[in-house]
Design a protein around this motif. Sequence first.
Motif, PDB file in Angstrom:
ATOM      1  N   LEU A   1       0.830  -1.204   0.000  1.00  0.00           N
ATOM      2  CA  LEU A   1       0.000   0.000   0.000  1.00  0.00           C
ATOM      3  C   LEU A   1       0.870   1.262   0.000  1.00  0.00           C
ATOM      4  CD1 LEU A   1      -2.845  -0.966   2.529  1.00  0.00           C
ATOM      5  CD2 LEU A   1      -3.097  -0.543   0.071  1.00  0.00           C
ATOM      6  N   GLU A   2       1.934   1.225   0.797  1.00  0.00           N
ATOM      7  CA  GLU A   2       2.824   2.374   0.862  1.00  0.00           C
ATOM      8  C   GLU A   2       3.554   2.571  -0.465  1.00  0.00           C
ATOM      9  OE1 GLU A   2       4.567   5.723   2.502  1.00  0.00           O
ATOM     10  OE2 GLU A   2       2.850   4.489   3.109  1.00  0.00           O
ATOM     11  N   LYS A   3       3.998   1.432  -1.073  1.00  0.00           N
ATOM     12  CA  LYS A   3       4.641   1.523  -2.383  1.00  0.00           C
ATOM     13  C   LYS A   3       3.680   2.114  -3.416  1.00  0.00           C
ATOM     14  CE  LYS A   3       7.964  -2.316  -2.013  1.00  0.00           C
ATOM     15  NZ  LYS A   3       8.302  -3.649  -2.549  1.00  0.00           N
ATOM     16  N   LYS A   4       2.430   1.639  -3.376  1.00  0.00           N
ATOM     17  CA  LYS A   4       1.425   2.126  -4.316  1.00  0.00           C
ATOM     18  C   LYS A   4       1.162   3.619  -4.100  1.00  0.00           C
ATOM     19  CE  LYS A   4      -3.225   1.142  -6.023  1.00  0.00           C
ATOM     20  NZ  LYS A   4      -4.439   0.302  -5.838  1.00  0.00           N
ATOM     21  N   ARG A   5       1.105   4.015  -2.809  1.00  0.00           N
ATOM     22  CA  ARG A   5       0.882   5.421  -2.499  1.00  0.00           C
ATOM     23  C   ARG A   5       2.032   6.282  -3.011  1.00  0.00           C
ATOM     24  NH1 ARG A   5       2.310   9.314   0.580  1.00  0.00           N
ATOM     25  NH2 ARG A   5       3.930   8.073   1.588  1.00  0.00           N
ATOM     26  N   VAL A   6       3.272   5.779  -2.806  1.00  0.00           N
ATOM     27  CA  VAL A   6       4.462   6.510  -3.267  1.00  0.00           C
ATOM     28  C   VAL A   6       4.467   6.609  -4.786  1.00  0.00           C
ATOM     29  CG1 VAL A   6       6.981   6.445  -3.421  1.00  0.00           C
ATOM     30  CG2 VAL A   6       5.855   5.930  -1.242  1.00  0.00           C
ATOM     31  N   ARG A   7       4.148   5.476  -5.482  1.00  0.00           N
ATOM     32  CA  ARG A   7       4.106   5.485  -6.948  1.00  0.00           C
ATOM     33  C   ARG A   7       3.051   6.456  -7.451  1.00  0.00           C
ATOM     34  NH1 ARG A   7       4.898  -0.222  -6.597  1.00  0.00           N
ATOM     35  NH2 ARG A   7       2.637  -0.535  -6.769  1.00  0.00           N
ATOM     36  N   THR A   8       1.877   6.409  -6.822  1.00  0.00           N
ATOM     37  CA  THR A   8       0.785   7.296  -7.230  1.00  0.00           C
ATOM     38  C   THR A   8       1.170   8.753  -7.029  1.00  0.00           C
ATOM     39  OG1 THR A   8      -0.854   5.616  -6.617  1.00  0.00           O
ATOM     40  CG2 THR A   8      -1.647   7.873  -6.880  1.00  0.00           C
ATOM     41  N   ASP A   9       1.787   9.038  -5.895  1.00  0.00           N
ATOM     42  CA  ASP A   9       2.211  10.404  -5.590  1.00  0.00           C
ATOM     43  C   ASP A   9       3.285  10.863  -6.569  1.00  0.00           C
ATOM     44  OD1 ASP A   9       2.088  12.723  -3.837  1.00  0.00           O
ATOM     45  OD2 ASP A   9       4.108  12.146  -3.201  1.00  0.00           O
ATOM     46  N   TYR A  10       4.211   9.955  -6.905  1.00  0.00           N
ATOM     47  CA  TYR A  10       5.277  10.286  -7.860  1.00  0.00           C
ATOM     48  C   TYR A  10       4.694  10.552  -9.246  1.00  0.00           C
ATOM     49  CZ  TYR A  10       9.246   9.712 -10.983  1.00  0.00           C
ATOM     50  OH  TYR A  10      10.176   9.896 -11.973  1.00  0.00           O
ATOM     51  N   GLU A  11       3.759   9.674  -9.669  1.00  0.00           N
ATOM     52  CA  GLU A  11       3.149   9.842 -10.985  1.00  0.00           C
ATOM     53  C   GLU A  11       2.370  11.153 -11.049  1.00  0.00           C
ATOM     54  OE1 GLU A  11       0.839   6.351 -11.456  1.00  0.00           O
ATOM     55  OE2 GLU A  11       2.546   5.040 -11.921  1.00  0.00           O
ATOM     56  N   ARG A  12       1.672  11.483  -9.948  1.00  0.00           N
ATOM     57  CA  ARG A  12       0.914  12.733  -9.900  1.00  0.00           C
ATOM     58  C   ARG A  12       1.845  13.935 -10.014  1.00  0.00           C
ATOM     59  NH1 ARG A  12      -0.004  16.143  -5.962  1.00  0.00           N
ATOM     60  NH2 ARG A  12       0.898  14.745  -4.398  1.00  0.00           N
ATOM     61  N   LYS A  13       2.938  13.887  -9.261  1.00  0.00           N
ATOM     62  CA  LYS A  13       3.892  14.989  -9.314  1.00  0.00           C
ATOM     63  C   LYS A  13       4.574  15.072 -10.677  1.00  0.00           C
ATOM     64  CE  LYS A  13       4.876  15.197  -4.361  1.00  0.00           C
ATOM     65  NZ  LYS A  13       5.889  15.045  -3.291  1.00  0.00           N
ATOM     66  N   GLU A  14       4.864  13.904 -11.269  1.00  0.00           N
ATOM     67  CA  GLU A  14       5.483  13.879 -12.596  1.00  0.00           C
ATOM     68  C   GLU A  14       4.550  14.492 -13.631  1.00  0.00           C
ATOM     69  OE1 GLU A  14       8.036  10.688 -15.234  1.00  0.00           O
ATOM     70  OE2 GLU A  14       6.206   9.991 -14.263  1.00  0.00           O
ATOM     71  N   LYS A  15       3.261  14.168 -13.525  1.00  0.00           N
ATOM     72  CA  LYS A  15       2.282  14.744 -14.445  1.00  0.00           C
ATOM     73  C   LYS A  15       2.200  16.255 -14.263  1.00  0.00           C
ATOM     74  CE  LYS A  15      -0.721  10.696 -14.978  1.00  0.00           C
ATOM     75  NZ  LYS A  15      -2.061  10.127 -14.681  1.00  0.00           N
ATOM     76  N   GLN A  16       2.225  16.692 -13.002  1.00  0.00           N
ATOM     77  CA  GLN A  16       2.183  18.121 -12.739  1.00  0.00           C
ATOM     78  C   GLN A  16       3.389  18.839 -13.344  1.00  0.00           C
ATOM     79  OE1 GLN A  16       1.890  18.325  -8.463  1.00  0.00           O
ATOM     80  NE2 GLN A  16      -0.339  18.205  -8.449  1.00  0.00           N
ATOM     81  N   VAL A  17       4.560  18.217 -13.202  1.00  0.00           N
ATOM     82  CA  VAL A  17       5.778  18.793 -13.767  1.00  0.00           C
ATOM     83  C   VAL A  17       5.685  18.855 -15.286  1.00  0.00           C
ATOM     84  CG1 VAL A  17       8.253  18.436 -14.122  1.00  0.00           C
ATOM     85  CG2 VAL A  17       7.269  18.125 -11.845  1.00  0.00           C
TER      86      VAL A  17
END
Length: 230
Positions: free
Chosen positions: A46-62
């Motif tokens: 769950l934590e890995k998924k949360r980190v991946r999701t957060d990273y993907e969200r930030k990457e999209k924002q960038v």
Amino acid sequence: MNDADVGKQVQQMVRFILQEAEEKASEITVAAEEEFNIEKLQLLELEKKRVRTDYERKEKQVNVRRKIEYSTELGAARIKVLQAQDDVVAGMKASAGEALVRITKDVSAYKKVLKALIVQSLLRLREPSLVLRCREADRGLVESVLEAAKKEYAEKAKVNLPKVIIDGKVYLPPQKLARDAHGPSCSGGVVLASQDGKIVCENTLDARLDVSFRQKLPEIRKKLSSQQKS
């Protein structure tokens, strides 16, 4: 059964109970460890998924921010290019206007231009009776070529000589004295209209220059763009 036998059986029962208790405790411990490990793995995933999701969200924002910045910079660059082109075109038009003004100072050449403009206007309007407007400074030159222009028109159009009245009340504005001067101005030429004023032919030097630039503008911009690319 004597007391010794009873004691042995009691001890056996105690050992059995203790063994069973130890086995049960061991099973509980193993089960607890397995459950803990499973829960730990689930939490880890769950934590890995949360980190991946957060990273993907930030990457999209960038990426979105970069695209916006690129689009903004590209738009600004295009505006600068168009503004530079407009400045060049405006400068070319101003220079051409100044060249036309120089023509009006050559009386012999300007008389030929005025005659040609009057003939062209008459051919466009083809009216038997017209009103002609010119700059007040050009009235004498217009009067000197008007009859010849009327005859040339009549010959070309195969019609009778038209009646052309020079408007002595309303004149075209004088030429601009400076490039940055404001207000109405006219570099030269004529404006002819039908007697009722419903049909007008503006054949001033400024109007001809505007028409010429409108026709040549795509070609001029194309050449400017190709020069900037090279």
